[in-house]
Motif scaffolding. Structure first.
Motif, PDB file in Angstrom:
ATOM      1  N   ASP A  59       8.745   9.137  -5.042  1.00  0.00           N
ATOM      2  CA  ASP A  59       8.046   8.252  -4.109  1.00  0.00           C
ATOM      3  C   ASP A  59       8.990   7.698  -3.047  1.00  0.00           C
ATOM      4  OD1 ASP A  59       5.826   8.798  -5.521  1.00  0.00           O
ATOM      5  OD2 ASP A  59       5.628   6.846  -6.470  1.00  0.00           O
ATOM      6  N   ARG A  69       8.790  -1.331  -7.431  1.00  0.00           N
ATOM      7  CA  ARG A  69       8.051  -0.929  -6.223  1.00  0.00           C
ATOM      8  C   ARG A  69       7.857  -2.123  -5.289  1.00  0.00           C
ATOM      9  NH1 ARG A  69       5.146   3.989  -6.814  1.00  0.00           N
ATOM     10  NH2 ARG A  69       5.512   4.858  -8.874  1.00  0.00           N
ATOM     11  N   ALA A 115       9.456  10.407  -0.525  1.00  0.00           N
ATOM     12  CA  ALA A 115       8.262  10.536   0.316  1.00  0.00           C
ATOM     13  C   ALA A 115       8.229   9.440   1.382  1.00  0.00           C
ATOM     14  CB  ALA A 115       7.007  10.482  -0.551  1.00  0.00           C
ATOM     15  N   LEU A 116       8.574   8.226   0.972  1.00  0.00           N
ATOM     16  CA  LEU A 116       8.633   7.106   1.928  1.00  0.00           C
ATOM     17  C   LEU A 116       9.682   7.369   3.004  1.00  0.00           C
ATOM     18  CD1 LEU A 116       8.535   3.852  -0.207  1.00  0.00           C
ATOM     19  CD2 LEU A 116       7.016   4.406   1.683  1.00  0.00           C
ATOM     20  N   GLU A 154       0.840  -1.195   0.000  1.00  0.00           N
ATOM     21  CA  GLU A 154       0.000   0.000   0.000  1.00  0.00           C
ATOM     22  C   GLU A 154       0.880   1.253   0.000  1.00  0.00           C
ATOM     23  OE1 GLU A 154      -3.585   1.666  -0.208  1.00  0.00           O
ATOM     24  OE2 GLU A 154      -3.591  -0.435   0.439  1.00  0.00           O
ATOM     25  N   ALA A 155       1.933   1.224   0.810  1.00  0.00           N
ATOM     26  CA  ALA A 155       2.812   2.387   0.952  1.00  0.00           C
ATOM     27  C   ALA A 155       3.564   2.715  -0.333  1.00  0.00           C
ATOM     28  CB  ALA A 155       3.803   2.157   2.088  1.00  0.00           C
ATOM     29  N   VAL A 156       3.816   1.694  -1.184  1.00  0.00           N
ATOM     30  CA  VAL A 156       4.501   1.991  -2.444  1.00  0.00           C
ATOM     31  C   VAL A 156       3.504   2.153  -3.592  1.00  0.00           C
ATOM     32  CG1 VAL A 156       6.657   0.864  -1.786  1.00  0.00           C
ATOM     33  CG2 VAL A 156       4.894  -0.442  -2.987  1.00  0.00           C
ATOM     34  N   GLY A 157       2.212   2.250  -3.254  1.00  0.00           N
ATOM     35  CA  GLY A 157       1.212   2.535  -4.277  1.00  0.00           C
ATOM     36  C   GLY A 157       0.704   1.324  -5.023  1.00  0.00           C
TER      37      GLY A 157
END
Lengths: 291, 271
Positions: free
Chosen positions: B193, B159, B196-197, B137-140
């Motif tokens: 991304d 990802r 952001a993580l 979920e966290a990596v989309g």
């Protein structure tokens, strides 16, 4: 958070990862391509059978030299009772030999990949077993082993065993090197590496070996029975072929031959299906591509 | 402008952050005699984003593998000052590793791939699945849990690989040119991304790359290496604030930093 979750939508590359599935027209649940694949060889087969029947009839070939397909079919029906009994015997030998080949082949290949010493010292003998013609050692095995069924089983097993062994060893050793590193990084032990990495990586190779071995087990069973040449209560298809040959019952001989070939084809189809079902989600060999 | 960037030789600044890794005089000679890296000193502090930049063949990947524990250094030592050690005195490294290729198990779904490190650490399957789902979920990739690698694009596979590396919540994330094989647009997207993580989870990152632009965009510090033999020749800090986004790519600080780092890299190639 939202920025990341949205990411694959605006990315462009991610969106077309799942190519649209082009639906083919279907008839009785099968696609046109599948029907072509089935019908083309069937048409060729019928054509050849028709020509055969025609030639035998026109040239008045005696049935004890070359029976026509129709006569063979008749023999198949009238002799079904004794032939099907023999088929059952041959199937049993083939099935048991294949089972033994799978169990021993898989176990030995796992052992070999766990210990280089074991592989170095035993693998050459597996090769010797493989390259020695089965017809040449079958008489010895039949002499040494009292029970005919068991001796036939051993012969069929010798022939069927090697492809599974060599293919599975190759598969167990061909796990992605970086994945092996990754397992090392997370401190995986031998058992975990085997279970989660080496065995799944070996599966396609094993199944490839299995398809070869299925046919070889049948050939091994038939060849060994030819060599044994013994009749009695428990005779397989090979003995029916010999027997019919001696008695000049050629249509019956052809009928037994048809059953042997049919069995071989059936084994191949069943093993191909097993292979397809196990690999269809992930392996290139079983994945259909639209280009 | 000079304030945006300064070379630290050596790093003397006292940092409040806990040290994660001390490498001193690390060398690696392969069995064929090649000296891959020599005399490498490297310090990493908790929460830092550091890039290892250098021409191909300078031993960046070798150094990364030594840090991961995939192979022993021929000389020098790599210490983990704030990490627990096992009964044999070996550090219980707490790292995640992302390879240049996604390196996924083709027979397993995205979820199963990400669960792997947890399964190997004997986390109960149910908990492992929940944590894998959260990482994806966290990596989309929350809607691709049951997808097989072959059904995913190159960027999506990467990802999954990042999710797998982060699912154990490692203190140090090692990345070996992870985006080198991707197209430019996907790479920039993944850069953003990743930042952001990192901003959210504050793990420490050691990021190997041969791209000056990528290293400047991502990192707080850039360690420049030279080849034959592989060694560290510069340690450059970039002061540009986070979060960084597309506007940073067109800012004068970015251009200046790229110039400085390029100059160092040029020295590395001619030296």
């Amino acid at each position: 958070m939202t920025a990341i979750v949205k990411s694959h939508a605006g990315d462009g590359t991610d969106a077309d990862a799942l190519a649209p599935i082009v639906e083919q027209r279907r008839w009785l649940g099968l696609t046109v391509t599948t029907w072509q694949k089935i019908l083309a060889p069937v048409a060729i087969g019928l054509l050849v059978l028709g020509l055969w029947e025609l030639i035998v009839w026109k040239m008045a070939v005696p049935y004890y030299i070359l029976p026509g397909p129709w006569r063979i079919l008749q023999a198949l029906v009238t002799d079904w009772k004794s032939l099907s009994g023999s088929l059952w015997i041959t199937l049993q030998i083939t099935g048991l030999a294949l089972l033994a080949a799978v169990v021993l082949g898989a176990l030995l290949s796992i052992l070999f990949t766990q210990s280089k010493w074991l592989e170095m010292s035993l693998f050459p003998y597996a090769v010797i077993l493989q390259v020695t013609p089965i017809v040449a050692i079958a008489p010895l095995i039949i002499i040494w082993v009292n029970d005919t069924l068991v001796s036939l089983l051993i012969c069929a097993w010798i022939v069927a065993f090697f492809p599974i062994l060599s293919n599975t060893i190759l598969g167990l050793n061909s796990a992605d090197h970086n994945l092996v590193n990754l397992f090392q990084l997370y401190g995986a032990n031998r058992w975990q590496t085997l279970r989660y990495l080496r065995l799944p990586a070996a599966l396609p190779y094993f199944l490839g070996g299995l398809r070869i071995s299925g046919g070889l087990a049948l050939i091994g069973a038939v060849v060994a029975e030819f060599v044994a040449g013994s009749g009695g209560t428990a005779s397989g298809l090979a003995f029916r072929i010999l027997e019919a040959g001696y008695q000049l019952k050629i249509p019956r001989m052809f009928a037994a031959l048809v059953m042997v070939s049919g069995t071989g084809v059936l084994i191949f189809l069943v093993l191909s299906l097993v292979s397809y079902l196990l690999l269809r989600r992930w392996h290139e060999s079983a994945v259909r591509r639209e280009n | 402008m000079p304030a945006a960037l300064r070379a630290i030789e050596p790093a003397v600044e006292a940092s409040p952050a806990r040290p994660v890794l001390h490498a001193r005089g690390v060398a690696k000679r392969f069995s064929n005699g090649t000296l891959a890296v020599t005399g490498v000193d490297l310090d990493l502090r908790a929460g830092e984003f550091v890039s290892l930049l250098g021409p191909s063949g300078c031993g960046k990947s070798t150094l990364l593998r030594l840090i991961a524990g995939l192979g022993e250094a021929s000389a020098g030592r790599i210490d983990w000052p704030t990490t627990d050690h096992d009964s044999h005195g070996r550090p219980m490294r707490d790292v995640g590793f992302v390879f240049q290729e996604a390196t996924l198990m083709p027979w397993a779904t995205a979820q199963r791939n990400v669960m792997l490190p947890l399964i190997l650490k004997r986390v109960p399957a149910k908990e492992a699945a929940a944590r894998a789902d959260a990482a994806l979920e966290a990596v989309g990739l929350g809607s691709f849990l049951q997808a097989y690698p072959r059904e995913l694009s190159g960027g999506m596979k990467m990802r999954v690989s990042i999710a797998r590396a982060l699912v154990t919540r490692p203190r140090l994330l090692l990345m070996d040119e992870p985006f080198a094989a991707l197209d430019e647009i996907t790479r920039q997207k993944l850069n953003d991304d990743l930042l952001a993580l990192w901003a959210r989870q504050r793990f420490t990152v050691l990021f190997v790359t041969h791209s000056v632009f990528e290293s400047v965009y991502l990192s707080q510090r850039i360690v420049v290496m030279a080849a034959r033999p592989g060694r560290v020749i510069a340690d450059v800090a970039t002061d540009a604030p986070f979060p960084r986004d597309a506007s940073f790519r067109i800012s004068p600080e970015y251009a200046a930093a790229c110039r400085t780092v390029s100059a160092k890299l040029h020295e590395a190639i001619v030296s």
